[in-house]
Design a protein around this motif. Structure first.
Motif, PDB file in Angstrom:
ATOM      1  N   ASN A 162      18.363  34.466  35.316  1.00 15.79           N
ATOM      2  CA  ASN A 162      19.056  33.176  35.378  1.00 15.79           C
ATOM      3  C   ASN A 162      19.425  32.733  36.790  1.00 15.79           C
ATOM      4  OD1 ASN A 162      19.105  33.026  32.519  1.00 15.79           O
ATOM      5  ND2 ASN A 162      20.797  34.473  32.525  1.00 15.79           N
ATOM      6  N   GLU A 163      19.099  33.555  37.777  1.00 19.27           N
ATOM      7  CA  GLU A 163      19.485  33.299  39.169  1.00 19.27           C
ATOM      8  C   GLU A 163      20.984  33.010  39.274  1.00 19.27           C
ATOM      9  OE1 GLU A 163      16.936  30.373  40.918  1.00 19.27           O
ATOM     10  OE2 GLU A 163      15.127  31.490  40.406  1.00 19.27           O
ATOM     11  N   SER A 164      21.764  33.846  38.603  1.00 20.01           N
ATOM     12  CA  SER A 164      23.212  33.681  38.542  1.00 20.01           C
ATOM     13  C   SER A 164      23.877  34.644  39.520  1.00 20.01           C
ATOM     14  CB  SER A 164      23.692  33.968  37.116  1.00 20.01           C
ATOM     15  OG  SER A 164      25.091  34.048  37.066  1.00 20.01           O
ATOM     16  N   ARG A 165      24.464  34.100  40.578  1.00 19.90           N
ATOM     17  CA  ARG A 165      25.121  34.948  41.578  1.00 19.90           C
ATOM     18  C   ARG A 165      26.247  35.784  40.984  1.00 19.90           C
ATOM     19  NH1 ARG A 165      26.804  32.297  46.871  1.00 19.90           N
ATOM     20  NH2 ARG A 165      27.299  34.459  47.256  1.00 19.90           N
ATOM     21  N   PRO A 166      27.042  35.262  40.036  1.00 21.64           N
ATOM     22  CA  PRO A 166      28.079  36.117  39.459  1.00 21.64           C
ATOM     23  C   PRO A 166      27.515  37.392  38.825  1.00 21.64           C
ATOM     24  CG  PRO A 166      28.544  33.845  38.900  1.00 21.64           C
ATOM     25  CD  PRO A 166      27.189  33.873  39.562  1.00 21.64           C
ATOM     26  N   MET A 167      26.353  37.285  38.208  1.00 19.14           N
ATOM     27  CA  MET A 167      25.753  38.474  37.603  1.00 19.14           C
ATOM     28  C   MET A 167      25.341  39.493  38.664  1.00 19.14           C
ATOM     29  SD  MET A 167      26.079  38.184  34.427  1.00 19.14           S
ATOM     30  CE  MET A 167      25.005  39.350  33.668  1.00 19.14           C
ATOM     31  N   LEU A 168      24.903  39.012  39.810  1.00 16.78           N
ATOM     32  CA  LEU A 168      24.553  39.916  40.900  1.00 16.78           C
ATOM     33  C   LEU A 168      25.798  40.671  41.375  1.00 16.78           C
ATOM     34  CD1 LEU A 168      22.617  41.084  43.006  1.00 16.78           C
ATOM     35  CD2 LEU A 168      23.117  39.077  44.420  1.00 16.78           C
ATOM     36  N   TYR A 169      26.885  39.929  41.593  1.00 24.99           N
ATOM     37  CA  TYR A 169      28.117  40.582  42.038  1.00 24.99           C
ATOM     38  C   TYR A 169      28.681  41.501  40.962  1.00 24.99           C
ATOM     39  CZ  TYR A 169      28.197  37.935  46.329  1.00 24.99           C
ATOM     40  OH  TYR A 169      27.881  37.436  47.558  1.00 24.99           O
ATOM     41  N   LEU A 207      37.258  50.285  45.615  1.00 26.72           N
ATOM     42  CA  LEU A 207      37.760  49.016  46.131  1.00 26.72           C
ATOM     43  C   LEU A 207      36.633  47.992  46.247  1.00 26.72           C
ATOM     44  CD1 LEU A 207      40.034  47.294  47.340  1.00 26.72           C
ATOM     45  CD2 LEU A 207      39.453  48.287  49.565  1.00 26.72           C
ATOM     46  N   VAL A 208      35.498  48.405  46.787  1.00 27.77           N
ATOM     47  CA  VAL A 208      34.345  47.506  46.904  1.00 27.77           C
ATOM     48  C   VAL A 208      33.911  47.030  45.519  1.00 27.77           C
ATOM     49  CG1 VAL A 208      31.901  47.385  47.551  1.00 27.77           C
ATOM     50  CG2 VAL A 208      33.555  48.432  49.108  1.00 27.77           C
ATOM     51  N   GLY A 209      33.890  47.947  44.559  1.00 28.76           N
ATOM     52  CA  GLY A 209      33.495  47.582  43.197  1.00 28.76           C
ATOM     53  C   GLY A 209      34.440  46.591  42.555  1.00 28.76           C
ATOM     54  N   VAL A 210      35.735  46.824  42.690  1.00 28.33           N
ATOM     55  CA  VAL A 210      36.722  45.903  42.106  1.00 28.33           C
ATOM     56  C   VAL A 210      36.642  44.537  42.776  1.00 28.33           C
ATOM     57  CG1 VAL A 210      39.200  45.474  41.870  1.00 28.33           C
ATOM     58  CG2 VAL A 210      38.260  47.696  41.265  1.00 28.33           C
ATOM     59  N   LEU A 211      36.496  44.514  44.099  1.00 27.59           N
ATOM     60  CA  LEU A 211      36.393  43.239  44.790  1.00 27.59           C
ATOM     61  C   LEU A 211      35.132  42.473  44.394  1.00 27.59           C
ATOM     62  CD1 LEU A 211      37.666  44.181  48.360  1.00 27.59           C
ATOM     63  CD2 LEU A 211      38.866  42.901  46.572  1.00 27.59           C
ATOM     64  N   ALA A 212      34.032  43.178  44.177  1.00 27.88           N
ATOM     65  CA  ALA A 212      32.798  42.515  43.756  1.00 27.88           C
ATOM     66  C   ALA A 212      32.956  41.934  42.348  1.00 27.88           C
ATOM     67  CB  ALA A 212      31.630  43.496  43.795  1.00 27.88           C
ATOM     68  N   VAL A 213      33.587  42.672  41.444  1.00 23.44           N
ATOM     69  CA  VAL A 213      33.812  42.158  40.092  1.00 23.44           C
ATOM     70  C   VAL A 213      34.775  40.970  40.142  1.00 23.44           C
ATOM     71  CG1 VAL A 213      34.802  42.697  37.827  1.00 23.44           C
ATOM     72  CG2 VAL A 213      33.264  44.324  38.929  1.00 23.44           C
ATOM     73  N   LEU A 214      35.820  41.085  40.933  1.00 29.86           N
ATOM     74  CA  LEU A 214      36.760  39.976  41.080  1.00 29.86           C
ATOM     75  C   LEU A 214      36.052  38.725  41.594  1.00 29.86           C
ATOM     76  CD1 LEU A 214      39.718  38.952  41.055  1.00 29.86           C
ATOM     77  CD2 LEU A 214      39.867  39.747  43.432  1.00 29.86           C
ATOM     78  N   TYR A 215      35.210  38.892  42.604  1.00 33.53           N
ATOM     79  CA  TYR A 215      34.454  37.755  43.147  1.00 33.53           C
ATOM     80  C   TYR A 215      33.537  37.165  42.082  1.00 33.53           C
ATOM     81  CZ  TYR A 215      31.753  34.912  46.360  1.00 33.53           C
ATOM     82  OH  TYR A 215      31.133  33.855  46.991  1.00 33.53           O
ATOM     83  N   ALA A 216      32.898  38.046  41.308  1.00 28.45           N
ATOM     84  CA  ALA A 216      31.995  37.570  40.253  1.00 28.45           C
ATOM     85  C   ALA A 216      32.743  36.745  39.219  1.00 28.45           C
ATOM     86  CB  ALA A 216      31.319  38.758  39.582  1.00 28.45           C
TER      87      ALA A 216
END
Length: 103
Positions: free
Chosen positions: A44-51, A90-99
């Protein structure tokens, strides 16, 4: 009794072996979920899914790799390993939060 069954029994009878087995299952399940999210990104070219894929990977598989990789391949102290695992979390939580909020 086959050698494989004997090895699994030996691995899961010690506390360290049981922790390793659970960490391996968590890492494998995390990689599976992250791969599904990545496929969603590609489809779907969805950036949230990438993050989301990156975040799940950093919350599950990366810490297991860091923990067992650093402890077996280097002479890093427990504090150093814990710090690197915490940074991965921390990196993982921030990526999910951004997504979920901004992507």
């Amino acid at each position: 009794m086959s050698a494989a069954i004997h090895s699994v029994q030996a691995l899961t009878t010690s506390p360290e072996g049981l922790i390793f087995a659970f960490a391996a299952v968590v890492a494998a399940a995390g990689l599976f979920v992250a791969s599904l999210a990545y496929r969603g990104y590609r489809r779907n070219e969805s950036r949230p899914m990438l993050y989301l894929a990156v975040g799940i990977g950093f919350l599950t598989a990366v810490p297991a790799g860091i923990n067992y990789g650093l402890s077996s391949l280097t002479t890093a102290s427990d504090a150093t390993i814990l710090l690197t695992v915490t940074i991965a979390h921390l990196v993982g939580v921030l990526a999910v939060l951004y997504a979920l909020t901004r992507a």
